[in-house]
Design a protein around this motif. Structure first.
Motif, PDB file in Angstrom:
ATOM      1  N   SER A 131       0.818  -1.208   0.000  1.00 56.12           N
ATOM      2  CA  SER A 131       0.000   0.000   0.000  1.00 56.12           C
ATOM      3  C   SER A 131       0.854   1.262   0.000  1.00 56.12           C
ATOM      4  CB  SER A 131      -0.898  -0.009   1.249  1.00 56.12           C
ATOM      5  OG  SER A 131      -1.558   1.212   1.423  1.00 56.12           O
TER       6      SER A 131
ATOM      7  N   TYR B 212       3.277   1.801   4.212  1.00 52.23           N
ATOM      8  CA  TYR B 212       1.845   2.008   4.385  1.00 52.23           C
ATOM      9  C   TYR B 212       1.435   3.365   3.836  1.00 52.23           C
ATOM     10  CZ  TYR B 212       3.220   4.516   8.741  1.00 52.23           C
ATOM     11  OH  TYR B 212       3.781   5.363   9.669  1.00 52.23           O
TER      12      TYR B 212
ATOM     13  N   MET C 273       4.337  -5.923   8.094  1.00 48.45           N
ATOM     14  CA  MET C 273       3.446  -5.643   6.976  1.00 48.45           C
ATOM     15  C   MET C 273       4.169  -5.892   5.663  1.00 48.45           C
ATOM     16  SD  MET C 273       3.341  -1.449   7.049  1.00 48.45           S
ATOM     17  CE  MET C 273       3.032  -1.249   8.797  1.00 48.45           C
TER      18      MET C 273
ATOM     19  N   TYR D 205      -5.073  -6.725   6.520  1.00 47.52           N
ATOM     20  CA  TYR D 205      -4.402  -5.430   6.577  1.00 47.52           C
ATOM     21  C   TYR D 205      -5.083  -4.558   7.624  1.00 47.52           C
ATOM     22  CZ  TYR D 205      -8.056  -3.298   3.526  1.00 47.52           C
ATOM     23  OH  TYR D 205      -9.236  -2.839   2.983  1.00 47.52           O
TER      24      TYR D 205
ATOM     25  N   TYR E 190      -3.561   3.006   5.761  1.00 46.77           N
ATOM     26  CA  TYR E 190      -3.754   1.637   5.287  1.00 46.77           C
ATOM     27  C   TYR E 190      -2.407   0.929   5.292  1.00 46.77           C
ATOM     28  CZ  TYR E 190      -7.928   3.775   3.129  1.00 46.77           C
ATOM     29  OH  TYR E 190      -9.109   4.461   2.881  1.00 46.77           O
ATOM     30  N   SER E 191      -2.278  -0.112   6.084  1.00 49.23           N
ATOM     31  CA  SER E 191      -1.034  -0.869   6.054  1.00 49.23           C
ATOM     32  C   SER E 191      -0.975  -1.736   4.808  1.00 49.23           C
ATOM     33  CB  SER E 191      -0.936  -1.776   7.282  1.00 49.23           C
ATOM     34  OG  SER E 191      -1.727  -2.944   7.116  1.00 49.23           O
ATOM     35  N   SER E 192       0.217  -2.122   4.422  1.00 49.65           N
ATOM     36  CA  SER E 192       0.341  -3.211   3.460  1.00 49.65           C
ATOM     37  C   SER E 192      -0.166  -4.486   4.129  1.00 49.65           C
ATOM     38  CB  SER E 192       1.794  -3.396   3.026  1.00 49.65           C
ATOM     39  OG  SER E 192       2.216  -2.317   2.218  1.00 49.65           O
ATOM     40  N   PRO E 193      -0.742  -5.406   3.349  1.00 46.32           N
ATOM     41  CA  PRO E 193      -1.280  -6.627   3.948  1.00 46.32           C
ATOM     42  C   PRO E 193      -0.195  -7.587   4.420  1.00 46.32           C
ATOM     43  CG  PRO E 193      -2.301  -6.166   1.799  1.00 46.32           C
ATOM     44  CD  PRO E 193      -1.092  -5.283   1.917  1.00 46.32           C
TER      45      PRO E 193
END
Length: 607
Positions: free
Chosen positions: A342, A419, A457, A563, A599-602
């Motif tokens: 993200s 993120y 993440m 996420y 929004y974090s990376s998943p």
């Protein structure tokens, strides 16, 4: 070498311990659409502004960031790069063409004549009807184009200051299929020595292509030819009218096959979740159970409003749906092409990377601060309208790295330890593992346990025979000069045993003493926004939130992703500051406050 275990935990620390803020998507006057619509600022001004200096905007207003950025990617459009700069100064090679002379005279006349000339020029460009010779002069292979590209590289090198401010050499490959946005930003890990060995990929014939597969071939050739490294970031897909994340076939008619998914997974590790032209996490039609899904939504049509949006298109446009559909394609073809991290970007065409609501300088020069900008349509056709007040003051990317250097920033982006935020610089940590506990999060140094016992993440969580459900350690700290935090949520997506994609939003920790109702819904945090004075107060919310969360619905046989979404308390949108500072009325239909977010990376779970 000390023979035993070091007393100082910091002496042997080798993980990414700092977050660096930047923008992966900024345009200067070298981009045709930026320069033709009045941007007079170039590469140097963009870098100076990003590193914290005060500059004078194209509308002659002084402007400065509240805090410097740590790194920046100037991603000017590769097609016709430098043309708008030359036509503005009446370069002889442009005036040699009757059309060029006509456009130049229109731009010089100013007012409506300039606007008409710019629109006519952009229309001819998008329709492929510019004079062939002019296109060749501003395409790879020409001396003019090589000179512009070398200037891009030279300026990036001049402003790259390892440890203090990082520049990443890049460009935007501007694939536009019948008005549908398939743009990608290309980021090079390397410096001038390698970057000068190539010319950017373009879309205009005869040397260009709008097919992403051809972009992947360019990236492959770059690495093979130079020994360097590169990747692409897909543009926020909400204006692609369903083309950004295909499931069956590309717009070209080519099938989505093993070759496509393998190449997309290799070359596109990141996706732009939020930017100035709308938020791209999800849509209320796609996520009807998500009360926060309808955030800064742009869903009227495609980029130039030549084609209206239909509900069927939405599934091919948003991050969350793509993450779910990627699991389906992985099951079918063996590789997940939509396994992306993200990032947030401004996509500003003013040379000014501004994403703060109280310091927003718009998408283009025509949308820089003025009493009229919120009331003036950004785009308007017979299909619909993007209103001026709908522009989004967003976004930035937080990168977890060991140091502020080109290599460290690029590597963190490539491994997805990054993120997106809609502008605030909140600190976010997200780890997945199997045995995190409250002692880990309460240690005040949770990252030590995070890296030792799990993955950050962007990582992959493997089962390795563990029993029970995975645990996730999450920590968020408010922007030091921003709003308090409302809550942290975990969004989970998976494919069930019947082959259907599923999603669920979990409130995992929140501010205050609120309690979920019988249906599990958490009461709203409240709203302290004062529209008349363009202020809010941090009398609600929390300065930090942290938890260890265990998935209560875990099925070890099913692939899944997780996420984090962090929500701030409500704050004023940029139009409220405009109304207060200019003494004007707000449009009745406009959203005046919103809950900015990260929004974090998943993290992906694979059985």
């Amino acid at each position: 070498m000390y023979p035993g275990k070091s007393y100082s935990p910091y002496a042997s620390r080798n993980f990414s311990d700092k977050v660096y803020w930047g923008d992966t998507h900024l345009h200067t006057r070298l981009s045709a659409d930026a320069g033709l619509f009045g941007n007079t600022l170039g590469l140097a001004e963009a870098f100076r502004f990003a590193r914290g200096e005060e500059v004078v905007a194209s509308t002659n207003q002084p402007v400065r960031l509240s805090r410097p950025l740590d790194w920046l990617v100037i991603a000017d459009h590769s097609d016709m790069m430098g043309f708008s700069e030359d036509i503005a100064k009446g370069a002889s090679n442009v005036l040699a063409y009757p059309e060029g002379k006509k456009w130049y005279e229109g731009l010089q006349a100013g007012g409506d004549n300039a606007a008409d000339a710019a629109i006519d020029l952009i229309t001819n460009f998008s329709q492929g009807t510019l004079p062939e010779g002019l296109v060749k002069e501003y395409s790879p292979g020409s001396k003019v184009y090589a000179s512009v590209w070398n200037r891009v590289i030279k300026t990036a090198e001049e402003f790259n200051d390892p440890g203090k401010f990082t520049t990443i050499i890049g460009f935007e490959w501007t694939s536009l299929v019948k008005g549908n946005n398939l743009h990608r930003n290309v980021l090079l890990r390397d410096g001038a020595e390698r970057a000068k060995q190539v010319m950017p990929m373009v879309t205009q014939p005869p040397v260009g292509s709008t097919d992403p597969l051809d972009l992947y071939a360019w990236l492959e050739n770059y690495e093979k030819t130079t020994g360097g490294s590169a990747f692409a970031i897909a543009h926020n897909g909400n204006l692609s009218n369903g083309l950004m994340f295909p499931m069956d076939e590309q717009y070209t008619g080519k099938k989505i096959d093993e070759n496509y998914v393998r190449l997309r997974a290799k070359w596109e590790p990141l996706y732009e979740w939020t930017q100035i032209k709308g938020d791209g996490e999800t849509h209320p039609i796609l996520s009807p159970a998500d009360e926060f899904a309808d955030y800064e939504t742009w869903d009227v049509g495609n980029l130039d409003l030549t084609q209206k949006k239909t509900e069927e298109m939405l599934a091919g446009e948003y991050a969350r749906e793509a993450l779910k559909n990627g699991l389906l394609l992985e099951k079918k073809l063996g590789v997940n092409p939509y396994k992306f991290g993200s990032v947030g970007s401004t996509d500003s065409h003013t040379s000014l990377s501004t994403a703060e609501e109280d310091n927003f300088f718009g998408k283009a020069t025509s949308a820089e601060p003025s009493p009229k900008r919120m009331h003036h349509p950004f785009v308007k056709t017979d299909i619909g309208v993007y209103e001026g007040y709908e522009l989004v003051s967003s976004g930035y990317t937080g990168v977890w790295a060991k140091e502020n250097t080109r290599e460290a920033i690029w590597d963190a982006l490539a491994r997805k330890e990054v993120y997106a935020t809609t502008g605030p610089r909140m600190i976010l940590r997200f780890f997945g593992g199997w045995d995190f506990n409250e002692n880990d999060i309460n240690s005040r140094n949770p990252a030590f346990a995070g890296y030792q016992k799990g993955v950050p993440m962007g990582g992959d969580l493997r089962s390795k025979g563990q029993k029970g459900s995975p645990t996730f350690m999450i920590y968020a700290l408010k922007d030091p000069i921003g709003a308090n935090l409302d809550r942290i949520q975990v969004i989970k997506g998976w494919v069930d045993k019947q082959g259907n994609t599923q999603e669920k939003v979990y409130d995992v920790v929140w501010s205050g003493d609120r309690k979920p109702d019988k249906k599990g819904k958490l009461p709203a945090v409240g709203n302290t926004v004062d529209l008349k004075s363009a202020t809010w107060t941090n009398t609600i919310g929390a300065s930090e939130l942290a938890t260890v969360w265990k998935d209560p619905d875990f099925d070890p046989s099913l692939k899944a992703f997780y996420y984090v979404r962090v929500l701030e308390i409500p704050t004023p949108r940029w139009i409220v500051y405009d109304a207060f500072r200019y003494g004007i009325d707000l449009p009745k239909e406009a959203e005046t406050s919103g809950q900015e977010r990260a929004y974090s990376s998943p993290i992906w779970y694979t059985p």
